[in-house]
Design a protein around this motif. Sequence first.
Motif, mmCIF file in Angstrom:
data_model
loop_
_atom_site.group_PDB
_atom_site.id
_atom_site.type_symbol
_atom_site.label_atom_id
_atom_site.label_comp_id
_atom_site.label_asym_id
_atom_site.label_seq_id
_atom_site.Cartn_x
_atom_site.Cartn_y
_atom_site.Cartn_z
ATOM 1 N N CYS A 234 31.436 80.350 26.498
ATOM 2 C CA CYS A 234 30.039 80.115 26.868
ATOM 3 C C CYS A 234 29.943 78.801 27.644
ATOM 4 O O CYS A 234 30.504 77.786 27.232
ATOM 5 N N ALA A 235 29.201 78.827 28.751
ATOM 6 C CA ALA A 235 29.054 77.634 29.585
ATOM 7 C C ALA A 235 28.227 76.560 28.891
ATOM 8 O O ALA A 235 28.348 75.375 29.219
ATOM 9 N N TRP A 236 27.397 76.934 27.946
ATOM 10 C CA TRP A 236 26.526 75.958 27.286
ATOM 11 C C TRP A 236 27.115 75.414 25.994
ATOM 12 O O TRP A 236 27.130 74.223 25.778
ATOM 13 N N CYS A 237 27.536 76.306 25.099
ATOM 14 C CA CYS A 237 27.955 75.835 23.772
ATOM 15 C C CYS A 237 29.463 75.921 23.545
ATOM 16 O O CYS A 237 29.967 75.383 22.569
ATOM 17 N N GLY A 238 30.199 76.601 24.422
ATOM 18 C CA GLY A 238 31.643 76.726 24.261
ATOM 19 C C GLY A 238 32.061 77.833 23.327
ATOM 20 O O GLY A 238 33.237 78.016 23.066
ATOM 21 N N GLY A 239 31.096 78.603 22.803
ATOM 22 C CA GLY A 239 31.396 79.727 21.914
ATOM 23 C C GLY A 239 31.964 80.895 22.702
ATOM 24 O O GLY A 239 32.269 80.787 23.899
ATOM 25 N N ILE A 240 32.086 82.022 22.044
ATOM 26 C CA ILE A 240 32.625 83.210 22.698
ATOM 27 C C ILE A 240 31.525 83.858 23.539
ATOM 28 O O ILE A 240 30.486 84.277 23.015
ATOM 29 N N ALA A 241 31.749 83.938 24.835
ATOM 30 C CA ALA A 241 30.770 84.503 25.763
ATOM 31 C C ALA A 241 30.890 86.021 25.784
ATOM 32 O O ALA A 241 31.992 86.565 25.840
ATOM 33 N N THR A 242 29.761 86.684 25.733
ATOM 34 C CA THR A 242 29.728 88.149 25.777
ATOM 35 C C THR A 242 28.839 88.662 26.899
ATOM 36 O O THR A 242 28.842 89.856 27.181
ATOM 37 N N GLU A 243 28.088 87.762 27.544
ATOM 38 C CA GLU A 243 27.130 88.176 28.561
ATOM 39 C C GLU A 243 27.251 87.281 29.789
ATOM 40 O O GLU A 243 27.674 86.133 29.696
ATOM 41 N N VAL A 244 26.859 87.848 30.936
ATOM 42 C CA VAL A 244 26.868 87.090 32.180
ATOM 43 C C VAL A 244 25.418 86.913 32.618
ATOM 44 O O VAL A 244 24.655 87.865 32.669
ATOM 45 N N ASP A 245 25.056 85.667 32.921
ATOM 46 C CA ASP A 245 23.684 85.304 33.271
ATOM 47 C C ASP A 245 23.607 84.947 34.746
ATOM 48 O O ASP A 245 24.535 84.357 35.300
ATOM 49 N N HIS A 246 22.493 85.308 35.372
ATOM 50 C CA HIS A 246 22.226 84.872 36.740
ATOM 51 C C HIS A 246 21.557 83.506 36.673
ATOM 52 O O HIS A 246 20.555 83.337 35.971
ATOM 53 N N ILE A 247 22.069 82.537 37.388
ATOM 54 C CA ILE A 247 21.483 81.199 37.394
ATOM 55 C C ILE A 247 20.101 81.250 38.036
ATOM 56 O O ILE A 247 19.129 80.756 37.476
ATOM 57 N N ILE A 248 20.022 81.867 39.203
ATOM 58 C CA ILE A 248 18.723 82.143 39.821
ATOM 59 C C ILE A 248 18.384 83.586 39.455
ATOM 60 O O ILE A 248 19.096 84.512 39.844
ATOM 61 N N GLU A 249 17.341 83.765 38.680
ATOM 62 C CA GLU A 249 17.013 85.090 38.148
ATOM 63 C C GLU A 249 16.823 86.117 39.255
ATOM 64 O O GLU A 249 16.260 85.804 40.310
ATOM 65 N N ILE A 250 17.254 87.331 39.021
ATOM 66 C CA ILE A 250 17.174 88.370 40.055
ATOM 67 C C ILE A 250 15.749 88.891 40.228
ATOM 68 O O ILE A 250 15.479 89.650 41.144
ATOM 69 N N LYS A 251 14.837 88.462 39.385
ATOM 70 C CA LYS A 251 13.442 88.887 39.541
ATOM 71 C C LYS A 251 12.764 88.175 40.706
ATOM 72 O O LYS A 251 11.715 88.609 41.160
ATOM 73 N N THR A 252 13.368 87.094 41.181
ATOM 74 C CA THR A 252 12.838 86.406 42.362
ATOM 75 C C THR A 252 13.493 86.999 43.612
ATOM 76 O O THR A 252 14.557 87.622 43.536
ATOM 77 N N ASP A 253 12.862 86.798 44.775
ATOM 78 C CA ASP A 253 13.427 87.325 46.020
ATOM 79 C C ASP A 253 14.776 86.686 46.336
ATOM 80 O O ASP A 253 15.720 87.372 46.730
ATOM 81 N N GLU A 254 14.863 85.373 46.151
ATOM 82 C CA GLU A 254 16.124 84.675 46.408
ATOM 83 C C GLU A 254 17.203 85.159 45.432
ATOM 84 O O GLU A 254 18.351 85.376 45.815
ATOM 85 N N GLY A 255 16.828 85.344 44.172
ATOM 86 C CA GLY A 255 17.771 85.813 43.168
ATOM 87 C C GLY A 255 18.247 87.228 43.446
ATOM 88 O O GLY A 255 19.418 87.557 43.227
ATOM 89 N N TRP A 256 17.354 88.082 43.936
ATOM 90 C CA TRP A 256 17.753 89.451 44.237
ATOM 91 C C TRP A 256 18.773 89.469 45.380
ATOM 92 O O TRP A 256 19.717 90.266 45.367
ATOM 93 N N ASP A 257 18.581 88.574 46.347
ATOM 94 C CA ASP A 257 19.544 88.495 47.443
ATOM 95 C C ASP A 257 20.906 87.988 46.960
ATOM 96 O O ASP A 257 21.935 88.324 47.539
ATOM 97 N N LYS A 258 20.915 87.166 45.902
ATOM 98 C CA LYS A 258 22.163 86.607 45.373
ATOM 99 C C LYS A 258 22.643 87.331 44.121
ATOM 100 O O LYS A 258 23.462 86.805 43.386
ATOM 101 N N ARG A 259 22.176 88.528 43.880
ATOM 102 C CA ARG A 259 22.486 89.224 42.620
ATOM 103 C C ARG A 259 23.977 89.494 42.433
ATOM 104 O O ARG A 259 24.450 89.580 41.313
ATOM 105 N N LEU A 260 24.725 89.653 43.511
ATOM 106 C CA LEU A 260 26.171 89.885 43.409
ATOM 107 C C LEU A 260 26.978 88.675 43.892
ATOM 108 O O LEU A 260 28.155 88.803 44.211
#
Length: 137
Positions: A78-104
Motif C-alpha cells: 500500500c502506498a499509504w500505510c505499507g500494508g498488503i495492497a489489493t486495489e489500484v486507485d486513480h490519483i485523479i478520479e476518472i469521474k472528472t474529464d481529466e481523469g477519464w482521459d488518464k484512466r489508463l
Amino acid sequence: MLLKSCNRCGNLIPYGSTYCKICTPIVKAEREARIQESRSKSNKAYNKKRDPKYVRFYNSTPWKVLSAKRLQDDDYRCAWCGGIATEVDHIIEIKTDEGWDKRLDYDNTRSLCHDCHDKRHKRFKRRMKYKKRPKGL
C-alpha cells in the motif's frame, strides 16, 4: 448436568448450547447461504445505481492488465500505510474529464489496501450513534 432441547431438532443437549452436534453444521450452512443471498441482493441493488460507463471500464481487459501490473510493480504494498495492497486507485478520479482521459495512464495509479482506499474516497465511515451529552445531564 442441566439439559435442554435443541432449538432445531428437539434432542436433549447440555444447557448453554443452542444446537446439538448434528444440527450445528446444518445451521451454520443455512446462515452462510442467507448471508450470501443478502450480499448478492445488496450488490445487485448497488450495481443498478452505478454508471454503466464505469462498470464497463473496470471490467475491461486493459484495466485489469494495468491494475495487475501496478500491484506487481509495487510488490503488493500500500502506498499509504505499507500494508498488503489489493486495489489500484486513480490519483485523479476518472469521474472528472481529466481523469477519464488518464484512466489508463500508469502514472495516474497507485496501489492501496482496502482500508486506505475506503478512507481516500470517504466510504463506509461509521457515524456516531449518540452525540456526546454535556456533563451533568
